[in-house]
Design an enzyme around this catalytic site. Sequence first.
Site, PDB file in Angstrom:
ATOM      1  N   GLY A 186       0.827  -1.215   0.000  1.00 19.87           N
ATOM      2  CA  GLY A 186       0.000   0.000   0.000  1.00 19.87           C
ATOM      3  C   GLY A 186       0.851   1.249   0.000  1.00 19.87           C
ATOM      4  N   ASN A 187       0.230   2.380   0.326  1.00 19.91           N
ATOM      5  CA  ASN A 187       0.975   3.649   0.384  1.00 19.91           C
ATOM      6  C   ASN A 187       0.450   4.499   1.540  1.00 19.91           C
ATOM      7  OD1 ASN A 187      -1.282   5.348  -0.691  1.00 19.91           O
ATOM      8  ND2 ASN A 187      -0.985   4.021  -2.458  1.00 19.91           N
ATOM      9  N   PHE A 188       1.040   5.667   1.708  1.00 22.79           N
ATOM     10  CA  PHE A 188       0.741   6.479   2.895  1.00 22.79           C
ATOM     11  C   PHE A 188      -0.525   7.336   2.778  1.00 22.79           C
ATOM     12  CE2 PHE A 188       5.460   6.045   3.416  1.00 22.79           C
ATOM     13  CZ  PHE A 188       5.404   5.298   4.591  1.00 22.79           C
ATOM     14  N   SER A 189      -1.257   7.219   1.675  1.00 20.81           N
ATOM     15  CA  SER A 189      -2.443   8.067   1.510  1.00 20.81           C
ATOM     16  C   SER A 189      -3.448   7.847   2.649  1.00 20.81           C
ATOM     17  CB  SER A 189      -3.114   7.763   0.167  1.00 20.81           C
ATOM     18  OG  SER A 189      -4.374   8.380   0.129  1.00 20.81           O
ATOM     19  N   ALA A 225      -4.932   7.297  -4.280  1.00 19.44           N
ATOM     20  CA  ALA A 225      -3.551   6.948  -4.640  1.00 19.44           C
ATOM     21  C   ALA A 225      -3.574   5.463  -4.988  1.00 19.44           C
ATOM     22  CB  ALA A 225      -2.619   7.232  -3.476  1.00 19.44           C
TER      23      ALA A 225
END
Length: 400
Positions: free
Chosen positions: A211-214, A276
């Site tokens: 995943g990502n930090f969004s 994102a």
Amino acid sequence: MREGRLKGRRVALAVSGGIAAYKAIECLRLLTEADAQVRVLMTPEATRFVTPLTFEALSGHPVAADWLAATAGGETHIKLAEWAEVIGVVPATANTIAKLALGIADEIVSGTVLASRAPLLIAPAMNDLMFTHPQTQDHLAALQSRHAVIVEPASGRLASGKVGVGRLAAPERIVAVLEAVLVQRRNLDGVRVVVSAGGTREAVDPVRYVGNFSSGKMGRALAEVAAARGAAVTLVTTVASNPEGIDEVAVGSAKEMLAALERASVGADVLVMAAAVADYAPDTIAPSKLRRTDKPLDLHLRPNVDILKSLGRRPGLFRVGFAAETEDLRSQAQQKLAAKDLDMVVANQVGVDGQGLASDYNAVTIVGSSGVVAEVPRLPKWEVAGRIWDAIDACRNRGS
Ligand code: CTP
């Protein structure tokens, strides 16, 4: 609520007699925090639920509760009606709604509304059976046909202990709509909006994901501002928060997000792709939890579906993409606009402390087909969302 936003604006807060009357205190607090001038009006019944003194102390002004009081010369409702730039009836009981619809003026709230030509906001709160009664719905429809703005009540636990529709909308939502009315931004009335938010989660095994930090905050702010401006909003998000007055669809992976957006985009007017989306996803998803070993673990990633490209251009749908960039904001935004055949790109600089991903703040450059439309400095995401909707509105109107 942002300080100074409503500086000097004149709001009449009319409280009618229901158990939710105490929530009007929070609305008053939010309005005064935003520097609005507020005068509170109360029906006789409302004063039985909350004492006028509370509202007096918080607004810094006497409360108009007895319209036959000799001191005001019987004129209070006329003066208030002339003074107010907007009247918000919070909460509005079934009885008060009926009176307003029929033009009955037998106390200060209904008298002031009848004497006023200011925009009217109504935030109903009552028992679910009273709210869904055809009589109440007819009255609300009549008021709406005369341009009153109804802030629909939420579903939830009611005073009776039962769960149903009729709970007063959240004070933040009521004040956001009041603000939209005051600054004449109810301009998304009847517009169908779809917003995506959050970072997609691409499963590795049943318990892990790439995943990502969004945080989904920018998308949520865009959805909330659109709803406050009158749009019917669907929020497709990986960070579910059950926002009031918004149709929320919770998703995980990009594939799920695409499927949800395909459905939501049918008949929509605007799609804002603030999510994102992970550009890569694990090639295979392990059917059971991967065990820890002492050996390195190689994850093989394959390119993920490009949601905006897959959705493609559709007649009548204004498509807005985001571009998270570390450099060359404008040129990257322009490239993405062309590559994904978009109507608008909102570019934000990532990798800067205190803004962008996971922050409450953002600074963006908005690029349309004719070039840069707006440069928005670092502001709370809610404010940035407002500027983005202003830009979308301007571009859509120019295009039509
Ligand atoms: N987007 C999408 N599907 C993807 C990746 C991105 O629909 N698989 C959307 C995003 O939601 C955003 C826009 O495309 O609105 C641009 O996203 P961004 O990540 O900045 O661009 P990418 O196309 O992924 O290009 P790059 O990562 O190379 O900058």
